[in-house]
Enzyme design. Sequence first.
Site, PDB file in Angstrom:
ATOM      1  N   LYS A 132       0.861  -1.189   0.000  1.00  0.00           N
ATOM      2  CA  LYS A 132       0.000   0.000   0.000  1.00  0.00           C
ATOM      3  C   LYS A 132       0.886   1.224   0.000  1.00  0.00           C
ATOM      4  O   LYS A 132       2.027   1.175   0.490  1.00  0.00           O
ATOM      5  CB  LYS A 132      -0.910   0.015   1.240  1.00  0.00           C
ATOM      6  CG  LYS A 132      -2.180   0.806   1.044  1.00  0.00           C
ATOM      7  CD  LYS A 132      -3.218   0.010   0.284  1.00  0.00           C
ATOM      8  CE  LYS A 132      -4.504   0.776   0.098  1.00  0.00           C
ATOM      9  NZ  LYS A 132      -5.568  -0.086  -0.426  1.00  0.00           N
TER      10      LYS A 132
HETATM   11  P1  NAD Z   1     -13.254   7.279  -2.868  1.00  0.00           P
HETATM   12  O1  NAD Z   1     -12.261   8.352  -2.614  1.00  0.00           O
HETATM   13  O2  NAD Z   1     -13.707   7.066  -4.259  1.00  0.00           O
HETATM   14  O3  NAD Z   1     -14.549   7.503  -1.964  1.00  0.00           O
HETATM   15  C1  NAD Z   1     -14.491   7.660  -0.574  1.00  0.00           C
HETATM   16  C2  NAD Z   1     -15.862   8.129  -0.123  1.00  0.00           C
HETATM   17  O4  NAD Z   1     -15.889   8.177   1.296  1.00  0.00           O
HETATM   18  C3  NAD Z   1     -16.226   9.532  -0.599  1.00  0.00           C
HETATM   19  O5  NAD Z   1     -17.611   9.567  -0.894  1.00  0.00           O
HETATM   20  C4  NAD Z   1     -15.918  10.403   0.612  1.00  0.00           C
HETATM   21  O6  NAD Z   1     -16.682  11.611   0.631  1.00  0.00           O
HETATM   22  C5  NAD Z   1     -16.349   9.467   1.711  1.00  0.00           C
HETATM   23  N1  NAD Z   1     -15.784   9.765   3.014  1.00  0.00           N
HETATM   24  C6  NAD Z   1     -14.518  10.120   3.336  1.00  0.00           C
HETATM   25  N2  NAD Z   1     -14.417  10.312   4.659  1.00  0.00           N
HETATM   26  C7  NAD Z   1     -15.641  10.049   5.164  1.00  0.00           C
HETATM   27  C8  NAD Z   1     -16.177  10.049   6.466  1.00  0.00           C
HETATM   28  N3  NAD Z   1     -15.423  10.350   7.519  1.00  0.00           N
HETATM   29  N4  NAD Z   1     -17.472   9.702   6.609  1.00  0.00           N
HETATM   30  C9  NAD Z   1     -18.236   9.396   5.541  1.00  0.00           C
HETATM   31  N5  NAD Z   1     -17.792   9.383   4.295  1.00  0.00           N
HETATM   32  C10 NAD Z   1     -16.506   9.704   4.123  1.00  0.00           C
HETATM   33  O7  NAD Z   1     -12.625   5.945  -2.257  1.00  0.00           O
HETATM   34  P2  NAD Z   1     -12.987   4.451  -2.615  1.00  0.00           P
HETATM   35  O8  NAD Z   1     -12.023   3.995  -3.658  1.00  0.00           O
HETATM   36  O9  NAD Z   1     -14.444   4.309  -2.850  1.00  0.00           O
HETATM   37  O10 NAD Z   1     -12.550   3.707  -1.273  1.00  0.00           O
HETATM   38  C11 NAD Z   1     -13.421   3.630  -0.153  1.00  0.00           C
HETATM   39  C12 NAD Z   1     -12.930   2.529   0.760  1.00  0.00           C
HETATM   40  O11 NAD Z   1     -12.882   1.294   0.036  1.00  0.00           O
HETATM   41  C13 NAD Z   1     -11.520   2.715   1.325  1.00  0.00           C
HETATM   42  O12 NAD Z   1     -11.463   2.112   2.587  1.00  0.00           O
HETATM   43  C14 NAD Z   1     -10.663   1.916   0.364  1.00  0.00           C
HETATM   44  O13 NAD Z   1      -9.443   1.519   0.940  1.00  0.00           O
HETATM   45  C15 NAD Z   1     -11.580   0.748   0.097  1.00  0.00           C
HETATM   46  N6  NAD Z   1     -11.311   0.023  -1.127  1.00  0.00           N
HETATM   47  C16 NAD Z   1     -11.319   0.626  -2.328  1.00  0.00           C
HETATM   48  C17 NAD Z   1     -11.101  -0.142  -3.476  1.00  0.00           C
HETATM   49  C18 NAD Z   1     -11.174   0.457  -4.852  1.00  0.00           C
HETATM   50  O14 NAD Z   1     -11.058  -0.308  -5.822  1.00  0.00           O
HETATM   51  N7  NAD Z   1     -11.395   1.730  -5.015  1.00  0.00           N
HETATM   52  C19 NAD Z   1     -10.830  -1.507  -3.362  1.00  0.00           C
HETATM   53  C20 NAD Z   1     -10.842  -2.094  -2.114  1.00  0.00           C
HETATM   54  C21 NAD Z   1     -11.088  -1.320  -0.995  1.00  0.00           C
END
Ligand code: NAD
Length: 444
Positions: A132
């Site tokens: 990461k």
């Molecule tokens: P992203 O940046 O696209 O979206 C994050 C979302 O969370 C946004 O809507 C943001 O406004 C919201 N957010 C941030 N802080 C917040 C809070 N305190 N309370 C409520 N909402 C909040 O990110 P993503 O890619 O969708 O990732 C989200 C989660 O999923 C993370 O934990 C990431 O590690 C995990 N993840 C992502 C992927 C991927 O392919 N993108 C894969 C596996 C895991």
Amino acid sequence: MKAGRAAAVPTNDKPSQHPHLSRLASDDLHISSFKNMMTQFDEAARRLNIDPRYVDLIKLPRRSVTVQLPVQMDNGTFKMFTGYRVQHSIMRGPAKGGIRYHPNVSLDEVQALAAWMTWKCAVVGIPFGGAKGGIVCDPEKMSRGELERLTRRYTADLMDEIGPEKDVPAPDVNTDAQTMAWIMDTYSMHVRHTVTSVVTGKPVELGGSCGRREATGRGVLFCVQEAAKHLKLPLRGARVAVQGFGNVGSVAADLLAKEGARIIAVTDMHGGAYNPDGLDMPKLLDYVKKSASKSVAKFPGSQSISNEELLKLGCDVLIPAALENQITEENAQLLRCKILAEGANGPTTPEADSILDKKGVFIVPDILCNAGGVTVSYFEWVQDRMGLFWEEEEVNGRLERIMRRSFADVLKISVEHKVNMRIAAFMLSIKRVWDAMVMRGIYA
Ligand code: NAD
């Protein structure tokens, strides 16, 4: 040499903290994500009867790199940014994992996320280790040019660490296909030829895979479907609440709505929208796209709802899809969902986990639930390396088979060993990493 006869076993040092970081999400909450990950790991390792003297060999990150990045800002001044890349494991293949841009990024968080990637890749059986990266920055306050220069400098400083055979980054919170295109280009300029397979999650025009953008949310859908089937809970009309409406949350909500579920509430960092009759997903997605802050807040026809209120809503499925440590011992007792599908990494603390366990909430753990993203990242890496690209239908079909099979594998262990799904997922993945280590032997 047999694994059991290794001479050198690393000590269990506490992961060091960067001295400049005072505003860590985990610190604010007095929660260490890496410690949480270790708690979950330790319990599963104990159940697998792994010799505790050698547990550190697969538990501790193998390499953590910190870089200080000078970046020219639009006003001509130079600003220093701190970046990290952690390779937790390369036991089953090249290290693999996303890059996060966020003000609260810390070495502790990146180490935990890297370890989760190791277990995640192992749980779905794809040939990668875990990594990461992260940069301490606030992308909302930076221009596109500043973000591009930051990304290129980070890549240049990590030239010796990353590579298609070594460590393959991908998008995470606040990074996207454009970020990956900049990384791919910078890496390619340094090695003097185009290397598309150095990152995944790229634009499709640059060697990205069809279906990658939706892959994590689609994987969440398959897991929710399997969990609902297991609990004999009809998904049609089921009430779903989603915290975080980014890549993972918005796609999961959209696909679940298409399956007939009722998305009653969604939140993001700016606010939330609630409608007990169900939010109109196509309209909501369009609204977010057009709104200045790209937020669900003030969506017409909905009531406003906070993140904390969303977690406590009576619903069938709750999907945390924002950041770590959202469900804690303070609020776990108040959750009223039947299925908790962890779209985010590490949204539930170990204390909350045991409270939810006692309440009978069925948890689909992060390392299984959100593994769809890295699975299609693996497909992207494969396609780049063979120079032959699959139709979206093929990608989605392969993803579906892997996700449903992995869910069944974890459920089987959960039933056989009478453990919850999280411990079962850890047991499956730790066993796979451990077996790989025993077969390879320890070069000590
Ligand atoms: P992203 O940046 O696209 O979206 C994050 C979302 O969370 C946004 O809507 C943001 O406004 C919201 N957010 C941030 N802080 C917040 C809070 N305190 N309370 C409520 N909402 C909040 O990110 P993503 O890619 O969708 O990732 C989200 C989660 O999923 C993370 O934990 C990431 O590690 C995990 N993840 C992502 C992927 C991927 O392919 N993108 C894969 C596996 C895991």
